[in-house]
Write an enzyme that holds these catalytic residues in place. Sequence first.
Site, mmCIF file in Angstrom:
data_model
loop_
_atom_site.group_PDB
_atom_site.id
_atom_site.type_symbol
_atom_site.label_atom_id
_atom_site.label_comp_id
_atom_site.label_asym_id
_atom_site.label_seq_id
_atom_site.Cartn_x
_atom_site.Cartn_y
_atom_site.Cartn_z
ATOM 1 C CE1 TYR A 11 54.225 15.698 12.239
ATOM 2 C CE2 TYR A 11 53.720 14.104 13.406
ATOM 3 C CZ TYR A 11 54.692 14.382 12.818
ATOM 4 O OH TYR A 11 55.923 14.001 12.549
ATOM 5 N N PRO A 70 61.974 10.271 17.154
ATOM 6 C CG PRO A 70 61.734 9.878 19.344
ATOM 7 C CD PRO A 70 62.627 10.098 18.234
ATOM 8 N N GLY A 71 58.839 11.868 16.567
ATOM 9 C CA GLY A 71 58.040 13.535 16.892
ATOM 10 C C GLY A 71 56.828 13.033 17.599
ATOM 11 N NE ARG A 120 47.633 13.588 12.831
ATOM 12 C CZ ARG A 120 47.266 12.543 13.064
ATOM 13 N NH1 ARG A 120 46.419 12.496 14.021
ATOM 14 N NH2 ARG A 120 47.780 11.419 12.654
ATOM 15 C CB CYS A 151 32.931 27.178 4.672
ATOM 16 S SG CYS A 151 32.619 28.693 5.476
ATOM 17 C CD GLU A 152 36.667 22.147 2.888
ATOM 18 O OE1 GLU A 152 36.614 20.959 3.036
ATOM 19 O OE2 GLU A 152 37.588 22.950 2.522
HETATM 20 N N1 LLP Z 1 61.965 11.574 10.845
HETATM 21 C C1 LLP Z 1 61.580 11.940 9.562
HETATM 22 C C2 LLP Z 1 62.806 11.992 8.502
HETATM 23 C C3 LLP Z 1 60.545 12.278 9.027
HETATM 24 O O1 LLP Z 1 60.143 12.452 8.094
HETATM 25 C C4 LLP Z 1 59.374 12.118 10.383
HETATM 26 C C5 LLP Z 1 58.120 12.619 9.885
HETATM 27 C C6 LLP Z 1 59.861 12.002 11.489
HETATM 28 C C7 LLP Z 1 61.316 11.733 11.763
HETATM 29 C C8 LLP Z 1 58.837 11.880 12.666
HETATM 30 O O2 LLP Z 1 57.817 11.002 12.639
HETATM 31 P P1 LLP Z 1 57.047 10.444 13.952
HETATM 32 O O3 LLP Z 1 57.682 10.002 14.614
HETATM 33 O O4 LLP Z 1 56.506 12.044 14.295
HETATM 34 O O5 LLP Z 1 55.813 9.905 13.052
HETATM 35 N N2 LLP Z 1 51.333 14.833 9.448
HETATM 36 C C9 LLP Z 1 51.502 13.328 9.619
HETATM 37 C C10 LLP Z 1 52.852 12.870 9.871
HETATM 38 C C11 LLP Z 1 53.805 13.133 9.021
HETATM 39 C C12 LLP Z 1 55.166 12.778 9.352
HETATM 40 C C13 LLP Z 1 56.093 13.234 8.420
HETATM 41 N N3 LLP Z 1 57.491 12.728 8.661
HETATM 42 C C14 LLP Z 1 50.410 13.107 10.627
HETATM 43 O O6 LLP Z 1 49.649 14.166 11.186
HETATM 44 O O7 LLP Z 1 50.119 11.944 10.816
#
Ligand code: LLP
Length: 444
Positions: free
Chosen positions: A401, A302-303, A340, A371-372
């Site tokens: 993010y 999880p991120g 986002r 500027c958009e």
């Molecule tokens: N593991 C892998 C291999 C990943 O590619 C990712 C996210 C994660 C874990 C974690 O995913 P999470 O639990 O955070 O959803 N920029 C986008 C999200 C891109 C996620 C890319 N990979 C946003 O702001 O929604």
Amino acid sequence: MTVTLPSGISAEADDLSIWPASTTRLPHGALAVGGVSLAELAERFDTPAYVLDEGEVRERCRTYRAAFPEADVLYAAKAFLSRAMVRWVREEGLGLDVCSAGELELAVTAGFPPERIVLHGNAKSPRDLASALRLGVGRIVIDSASEIARIAAAVGPTGHQKVMVRVVPGVSAGGHDKIRTGTDGQKFGLSLTDGSAQHAVARILGQPQLELVGLHCHIGSQITDCKPYVTAVRRMVGLLARLRDAHGVTLPELDLGGGHGIAYRPGEPALDLPGLARRVYAELTGSCAAAGLPVPRLAVEPGRAIAGPAGVAVYRVLAVKRTGEKVFVAVDGGMSDNPRPALYGVCYAPRLVGRRSAAGPRTATVVGRHCEAGDILAADVELPGDIHPGDLLAVPVAGAYHLSMASGYNLVGRPPVVAVHEGAARLLVRRETLNDIRHRDVGD
Ligand code: LLP
């Protein structure tokens, strides 16, 4: 029906359910997070600023460990990384998922044990691989066939490296097209359907210095339903069984990636974590028993669900403009600190902080300073009718993010990150200044 409170805002707009658990209402309409008033933080650190609640991050790490007691929980560094974050995650017993030499070096130099780190990436640079091998990362996740020979050569004939294979299980999930990674036709992983995953496994097994410890999949991001994970588990166990039959190997690990969805506005769904754990384990034990396989050790990554809800972005209003039917509230940040909404159409719920308004609510669009015309932070949200330049607006769920995707657009400079905890605030990442920008510019 909208219920208007004495403060002039509706009950809906006063909802703190998506804010850090430590958030409290102070007299005169102010809000405190981690025991520190957001208005005071704005004075002390200036705006825009990201505020990160240490207690909320730690609590979320603990919730994961409690929900998945027998799994490895790896925090996905791409959501947000700083040296303090590295320490919190380490102290809470999590591992780390990184996808560049930058994330990896920051983590290891901040004291994270390399053996608890997994390196990802669909296009790992020579520097990424060299850092990973030099620092001794626990696992490298192979994302393409051409990587196998490259990694084997870099490891050398007498070396040893644990690897996994990223499999595309053919499951479509995720909050937006740009963040769906579970099916063929996108850049990540090796297909289960066309046999490239199986082929890659056979080639890795022929490389004695590479130890294949398991399979990985990451089906997408901002997923709020457990079902796609259950389907992915079933397909991954099916592949484990076929690999056993074809090669006589029983792979001991299964990494299900991350992607766990959170609410960005009150009332939005979030992934039910205990429910996910229950259903994933039920499917895993059931499918393994049916295939005559031992249950592999699980990992999740999880991120967003760890960092996202712990962060709040604080902005100052610079201009309020009425054009035609619309009211635009322009703040001192925007798409450079939060791309986002522009990228994924995400809707946020900004809120006036720092003063109480007696004015009735009105619909406004919160825009940035870039500027958009597409530099919109929150379209058609309800704010007090007397909102004016100098007011503070805070956007909850800004911990994942945001800074990690912030850009240098218009040379505005990236905001600082301030940690709050038990009534104290401290700077984690300082604001990017004009000096920083000037110093990188070395030509003339
Ligand atoms: N593991 C892998 C291999 C990943 O590619 C990712 C996210 C994660 C874990 C974690 O995913 P999470 O639990 O955070 O959803 N920029 C986008 C999200 C891109 C996620 C890319 N990979 C946003 O702001 O929604």
